[in-house]
Design a protein around this motif. Structure first.
Motif, PDB file in Angstrom:
ATOM      1  N   ARG A  94      21.405   0.081  37.520  1.00  0.00           N
ATOM      2  CA  ARG A  94      20.862  -1.086  36.807  1.00  0.00           C
ATOM      3  C   ARG A  94      20.105  -1.996  37.772  1.00  0.00           C
ATOM      4  O   ARG A  94      18.996  -2.451  37.482  1.00  0.00           O
ATOM      5  CB  ARG A  94      21.995  -1.834  36.109  1.00  0.00           C
ATOM      6  N   LEU A  95      20.689  -2.243  38.947  1.00  0.00           N
ATOM      7  CA  LEU A  95      20.024  -3.092  39.947  1.00  0.00           C
ATOM      8  C   LEU A  95      18.726  -2.461  40.439  1.00  0.00           C
ATOM      9  O   LEU A  95      17.707  -3.150  40.595  1.00  0.00           O
ATOM     10  CB  LEU A  95      20.963  -3.354  41.124  1.00  0.00           C
ATOM     11  N   ASP A 152      30.180   2.157  42.258  1.00  0.00           N
ATOM     12  CA  ASP A 152      29.763   1.629  40.960  1.00  0.00           C
ATOM     13  C   ASP A 152      28.310   2.042  40.726  1.00  0.00           C
ATOM     14  O   ASP A 152      27.388   1.242  40.819  1.00  0.00           O
ATOM     15  CB  ASP A 152      29.925   0.106  40.927  1.00  0.00           C
ATOM     16  N   TRP A 153      28.119   3.321  40.416  1.00  0.00           N
ATOM     17  CA  TRP A 153      26.775   3.871  40.299  1.00  0.00           C
ATOM     18  C   TRP A 153      26.026   3.339  39.085  1.00  0.00           C
ATOM     19  O   TRP A 153      24.795   3.257  39.106  1.00  0.00           O
ATOM     20  CB  TRP A 153      26.841   5.394  40.310  1.00  0.00           C
ATOM     21  N   GLU A 154      26.755   2.967  38.056  1.00  0.00           N
ATOM     22  CA  GLU A 154      26.089   2.383  36.882  1.00  0.00           C
ATOM     23  C   GLU A 154      25.428   1.058  37.258  1.00  0.00           C
ATOM     24  O   GLU A 154      24.277   0.805  36.919  1.00  0.00           O
ATOM     25  CB  GLU A 154      27.094   2.182  35.753  1.00  0.00           C
ATOM     26  N   ARG A 155      26.160   0.222  37.980  1.00  0.00           N
ATOM     27  CA  ARG A 155      25.601  -1.062  38.420  1.00  0.00           C
ATOM     28  C   ARG A 155      24.462  -0.830  39.413  1.00  0.00           C
ATOM     29  O   ARG A 155      23.431  -1.510  39.355  1.00  0.00           O
ATOM     30  CB  ARG A 155      26.679  -1.935  39.054  1.00  0.00           C
ATOM     31  N   ALA A 156      24.635   0.113  40.309  1.00  0.00           N
ATOM     32  CA  ALA A 156      23.588   0.412  41.287  1.00  0.00           C
ATOM     33  C   ALA A 156      22.303   0.834  40.575  1.00  0.00           C
ATOM     34  O   ALA A 156      21.209   0.375  40.927  1.00  0.00           O
ATOM     35  CB  ALA A 156      24.057   1.499  42.249  1.00  0.00           C
ATOM     36  N   GLU A 203      16.133  -2.973  37.803  1.00  0.00           N
ATOM     37  CA  GLU A 203      15.661  -4.363  37.765  1.00  0.00           C
ATOM     38  C   GLU A 203      14.786  -4.699  38.970  1.00  0.00           C
ATOM     39  O   GLU A 203      13.851  -5.492  38.867  1.00  0.00           O
ATOM     40  CB  GLU A 203      16.857  -5.322  37.739  1.00  0.00           C
ATOM     41  N   ASP A 229      23.118  -6.227  46.988  1.00  0.00           N
ATOM     42  CA  ASP A 229      24.037  -6.030  45.862  1.00  0.00           C
ATOM     43  C   ASP A 229      24.104  -4.551  45.477  1.00  0.00           C
ATOM     44  O   ASP A 229      25.175  -4.022  45.182  1.00  0.00           O
ATOM     45  CB  ASP A 229      23.600  -6.859  44.651  1.00  0.00           C
ATOM     46  N   LEU A 230      22.961  -3.896  45.493  1.00  0.00           N
ATOM     47  CA  LEU A 230      22.887  -2.469  45.196  1.00  0.00           C
ATOM     48  C   LEU A 230      23.674  -1.682  46.241  1.00  0.00           C
ATOM     49  O   LEU A 230      24.432  -0.765  45.905  1.00  0.00           O
ATOM     50  CB  LEU A 230      21.411  -2.057  45.212  1.00  0.00           C
ATOM     51  N   ALA A 260      27.333  -2.105  45.497  1.00  0.00           N
ATOM     52  CA  ALA A 260      27.718  -1.307  44.318  1.00  0.00           C
ATOM     53  C   ALA A 260      27.864   0.162  44.698  1.00  0.00           C
ATOM     54  O   ALA A 260      28.832   0.819  44.298  1.00  0.00           O
ATOM     55  CB  ALA A 260      26.685  -1.486  43.206  1.00  0.00           C
TER      56      ALA A 260
END
Length: 99
Positions: free
Chosen positions: A31-32, A25-29, A35, A16-17, A20
């Protein structure tokens, strides 16, 4: 074999990272990655051999994502500098036009 289920969760998060990062989508990357980090730590220092194989794959993906992030940061920095220069040029034009 107790760590096989967590490593599959880590693998899915890594994929998923990777996705992203591929779409910018670096913000999502980020966040992943945040996590996923404690899950990697929880595997311990001596994971089973099958887990180590997956961890090597994850490391390779992470290396590619790191390089993509570095390139994206450089490109964004250059774009920012160009936009700032355009803004200064427009400001100079307005100053001269109003004089």
């Amino acid at each position: 074999m107790q760590n096989v289920a967590p490593i599959e969760r880590i693998w899915q998060m890594t994929k998923d990272l990777e996705l992203a990062a591929a779409v910018g989508d670096w913000e999502r990357a980020a966040r992943l990655a945040h996590e996923r980090s404690p899950l990697l730590t929880a595997l311990g220092a001596q994971p089973p051999q099958e887990v180590m194989a997956r961890l090597r794959e994850i490391h390779e993906i992470d290396s590619r994502i790191f390089e993509a992030a570095r390139v994206a940061q450089q490109e964004l920095g250059a774009e920012y500098q160009a936009n700032m220069q355009s803004s200064r040029n427009a400001g100079r034009y307005l100053s001269m036009a109003m004089a």
